[in-house]
Design a protein around this motif. Structure first.
Motif, mmCIF file in Angstrom:
data_model
loop_
_atom_site.group_PDB
_atom_site.id
_atom_site.type_symbol
_atom_site.label_atom_id
_atom_site.label_comp_id
_atom_site.label_asym_id
_atom_site.label_seq_id
_atom_site.Cartn_x
_atom_site.Cartn_y
_atom_site.Cartn_z
ATOM 1 N N ASN A 1 0.817 -1.215 0.000
ATOM 2 C CA ASN A 1 0.000 0.000 0.000
ATOM 3 C C ASN A 1 0.850 1.266 0.000
ATOM 4 O OD1 ASN A 1 0.810 -0.846 2.512
ATOM 5 N ND2 ASN A 1 -0.977 -0.073 3.593
ATOM 6 N N HIS A 2 2.161 1.135 -0.326
ATOM 7 C CA HIS A 2 3.031 2.298 -0.474
ATOM 8 C C HIS A 2 3.768 2.169 -1.797
ATOM 9 C CE1 HIS A 2 2.295 3.687 3.597
ATOM 10 N NE2 HIS A 2 2.573 2.482 4.047
ATOM 11 N N ARG B 1 0.340 7.081 -8.052
ATOM 12 C CA ARG B 1 -0.496 5.925 -7.766
ATOM 13 C C ARG B 1 -0.210 4.874 -8.844
ATOM 14 N NH1 ARG B 1 -5.158 5.710 -10.916
ATOM 15 N NH2 ARG B 1 -5.560 7.594 -12.164
ATOM 16 N N ARG C 1 6.715 2.708 -3.741
ATOM 17 C CA ARG C 1 8.123 3.023 -3.553
ATOM 18 C C ARG C 1 8.955 2.197 -4.521
ATOM 19 N NH1 ARG C 1 10.363 2.874 2.045
ATOM 20 N NH2 ARG C 1 11.425 4.754 1.349
#
Length: 251
Positions: free
Chosen positions: A95-96, A188, A98
């Motif tokens: 959910n990040h 996103r 990176r």
């Protein structure tokens, strides 16, 4: 000193004979116990098979079968000429958004890459669909083998529309860092994950057996202007990663 380490890991010599249970499964459980409770952690080496067999009072054939089972379960990993080690796993949040570089740097890992392809070309069908490209648009492809602390950790093939990066040799380290400088870093992304059996060519690059289970991820990253700027396909060894996500009840 070895005797002390074995006792620290396994306690007093065990009676591993239990009626109705194959001996190798009992040995497997005994070897796995110090991993489960943290006495052995990722990267630690297992004592030699000969010493394990003597301490646990079983044959080396039984020890080897138990270890083979733990290797299949991706709890242990074997390195030719070096021994057997507890598998090192990287916990990667889903959910990040990176980059590989950022995740590994946060963990204090040394990062390097082997470039397999850096090229400019016409988009393939899957690239056109993911990046909303026309047939005459161009994409830059970055295909590399990623290492942490000298160990192959991922194969990564990224396709970027040439309007954002035209020079295939512009990327040396983090792709996201270069996109960030241009104000086009993905904010996103849509990711699709699935387990697959890896082919012989990619298995050789990752130094794992052919047909090993790996995690395959497709990611399409979108910038602040809501335009797709990245289509990345990655292959991760199954014994190296835990992908985690926080779930919330929306009812």
């Amino acid at each position: 000193m070895l005797e002390e380490r074995l006792e620290q890991l396994f306690g007093s010599p065990l009676n591993l004979r239990q009626k109705g249970t194959p001996l190798y499964l009992l040995v497997k459980k005994a070897i796995n116990a110090p991993i489960l409770d943290g006495r052995l952690i990722g990267g630690d080496n297992l004592p030699p098979e000969r010493d394990l067999a003597q301490y646990l009072n079983v044959s080396r054939v039984t020890i080897r079968r138990a270890i083979d089972e733990l290797v299949k379960d991706e709890v242990l990993t074997q390195r030719q000429g070096a021994g057997t080690f507890v598998s090192e796993r990287v916990e990667q949040p889903l959910n990040h958004l990176r980059s590989f570089t950022e995740i590994m740097q946060d963990r204090g890992k040394s990062i390097s890459s082997k470039w397999l392809d850096r090229s400019l070309g016409m988009p393939r069908a899957e690239e056109r669909a993911a990046l909303n490209l026309q047939d005459d648009d161009l994409v830059v492809r970055f295909y590399r083998l990623r290492f942490t602390d000298g160990k192959p950790m991922a194969l990564e093939l990224a396709s970027i529309p040439s309007q954002y990066i035209l020079n295939p040799f512009a990327v040396e380290g983090s792709l996201y860092a270069l996109l960030d400088k241009q104000g086009k870093r993905p904010v996103r992304a849509f990711q699709r994950l699935r387990a697959i059996s890896i082919d012989s060519e990619r298995a050789n690059l990752l130094s794992i057996p052919e047909s090993s289970a790996v995690l395959y991820i497709e990611r399409t990253g979108v910038c602040a202007e809501n335009s797709p700027v990245e289509f990345t396909r990655s292959w991760f060894p199954g014994d190296s990663y835990d992908f985690v996500a926080e779930l919330q009840n929306t009812l």
